[in-house]
Design an enzyme around this catalytic site. Structure first.
Site, mmCIF file in Angstrom:
data_model
loop_
_atom_site.group_PDB
_atom_site.id
_atom_site.type_symbol
_atom_site.label_atom_id
_atom_site.label_comp_id
_atom_site.label_asym_id
_atom_site.label_seq_id
_atom_site.Cartn_x
_atom_site.Cartn_y
_atom_site.Cartn_z
ATOM 1 N N HIS A 265 -5.996 9.474 -6.124
ATOM 2 C CA HIS A 265 -4.744 9.203 -6.831
ATOM 3 C C HIS A 265 -3.729 10.336 -6.684
ATOM 4 O O HIS A 265 -2.781 10.413 -7.471
ATOM 5 C CB HIS A 265 -5.008 8.982 -8.331
ATOM 6 C CG HIS A 265 -5.839 7.783 -8.642
ATOM 7 N ND1 HIS A 265 -7.192 7.744 -8.428
ATOM 8 C CD2 HIS A 265 -5.499 6.570 -9.152
ATOM 9 C CE1 HIS A 265 -7.664 6.571 -8.806
ATOM 10 N NE2 HIS A 265 -6.658 5.837 -9.239
ATOM 11 N N ASP B 250 -1.467 6.082 -2.870
ATOM 12 C CA ASP B 250 -2.805 5.923 -2.292
ATOM 13 C C ASP B 250 -3.156 4.446 -2.111
ATOM 14 O O ASP B 250 -3.877 4.067 -1.169
ATOM 15 C CB ASP B 250 -3.864 6.556 -3.200
ATOM 16 C CG ASP B 250 -3.451 7.910 -3.748
ATOM 17 O OD1 ASP B 250 -2.450 7.955 -4.500
ATOM 18 O OD2 ASP B 250 -4.127 8.903 -3.458
ATOM 19 N N GLU C 257 -2.267 -5.273 -4.911
ATOM 20 C CA GLU C 257 -1.186 -4.725 -4.082
ATOM 21 C C GLU C 257 -0.794 -5.699 -2.980
ATOM 22 O O GLU C 257 0.391 -5.797 -2.616
ATOM 23 C CB GLU C 257 -1.607 -3.383 -3.490
ATOM 24 C CG GLU C 257 -1.613 -2.227 -4.479
ATOM 25 C CD GLU C 257 -2.775 -2.276 -5.460
ATOM 26 O OE1 GLU C 257 -2.664 -1.707 -6.558
ATOM 27 O OE2 GLU C 257 -3.806 -2.890 -5.118
#
Length: 324
Positions: free
Chosen positions: A129, A85, A60
């Site tokens: 999640h 998340d 990410e």
């Protein structure tokens, strides 16, 4: 008008803006040939090629870091973070770099960047999640925060976000992906910062966001049919900028405010709206402000427990009736 699913409408918004502007490109994990983990972006890489629809490693930080650099050079990247998340793993770049660069350079550097992410529960993915984290982004100055509730808004608000010169976090309610609705044909762009009102009941105002909007609308129908309570629903649509004018006007019209929030109760976005209403129109209220929220707990994966945690139509109806 065409009937599209929410996921198809997101893809339509991306296609519209990528066809319109060669500076728009899309980056994320498995967004190319696989079409995304939620099958939102299938066919985009075939249409626009691997230069403009780029698969990335599972990082990410790399995704948003690369997108930020591209935005600083004049491109308009759309970056996908698979689950909201996972914003936690790249939050320094989002909150300390992307959000602040325009301010810290005195406007010399803009970050026209959209971060798309699947948000919220309803699919039994468990505590890591399934979080609804739009209040994280709302708390950071410099970020715009968008959360559509309908396919039409998924297309129009995404287009508006891509055209915006500020960074936007675009929260897609994963539980809404299969839902269907009418979407305007051709170019469709919605302005950020404008709430939408459904119904004109005179007794209560329900303020909701994203996946909670259809539940609030169904609850409003039941309140009228079963209990004679006239309810109107304000779909917030964008938390930043927040359309306080529409929210306040509708609270004044009914004298009652109920917020319907998927976020955990502590520091949820509804607390800010409640604060604004209490400051601006306290003497127009006919009763206490009520927040209907998910408890301040990690979201369970068990079907019955997850359903019990997230505000349901039944819980909305019961609470409104109790307070009337």
């Amino acid at each position: 008008m065409a009937e599209l699913t929410y996921r198809e409408a997101v893809a339509a918004g991306l296609v519209q803006e990528m066809e319109r502007d060669d500076d728009v490109y899309f980056i994320g994990e498995d967004v190319g040939a696989p079409g995304g983990v939620f099958k939102v972006t299938g066919g985009l890489q075939e249409q626009f090629g691997p230069e403009r629809v780029r698969d990335t490693p599972i990082s990410e930080e790399a995704i948003v870091g690369a997108a930020m650099g591209a935005a600083m050079t004049g491109l308009r990247p759309v970056a996908e973070i698979m689950f909201s998340d996972f914003l936690a793993t790249c939050w320094d770049i989002v909150a300390n770099q992307i959000a602040k660069t325009r301010y810290m350079t005195d406007g010399q550097v803009s970050i026209p960047l959209v971060i798309r992410t699947a948000n919220g529960g309803g699919l039994r993915f468990g505590a890591q999640h399934s979080q609804s984290v739009e209040n994280w982004a709302m708390a950071v100055p410099g970020l715009k925060v968008v959360a559509p509730s309908t396919p039409a808004d998924a297309k129009g608000l995404l287009a508006g976000s891509i055209r915006d010169d500020d960074p936007v976090i675009f929260f897609e309610a994963k539980s809404l992906y299969p839902t269907k609705g009418q979407v305007p044909d051709g170019e469709h762009v919605e302005k950020l910062g404008e709430a939408r009102v459904a119904g004109n009941g005179d007794d209560v105002t329900l303020v909701a966001l994203a996946a909670m909007v259809p539940r609030a609308i169904e609850a409003a129908t039941r309140l009228g049919d079963e209990h004679g309570i006239g309810a109107r629903v304000v779909d917030v649509r964008t938390l930043v900028p927040l359309d306080t004018t529409t929210i306040l006007a509708n609270v004044v019209a009914t004298g009652r405010l109920f917020t319907i929030e998927e976020t955990p109760r502590l520091c949820g976005w509804g607390a800010e709206i409640a604060s604004i209403v209490a400051e601006e129109c306290f003497y127009d209220l006919d009763g206490p402000i009520v927040r209907i929220t998910t408890p301040h707990i990690p979201l369970p994966a068990a079907e019955a427990l997850e359903d019990l945690s997230i505000p349901s139509v039944d819980r909305i109806v019961e609470r409104v009736v109790k307070e009337q």
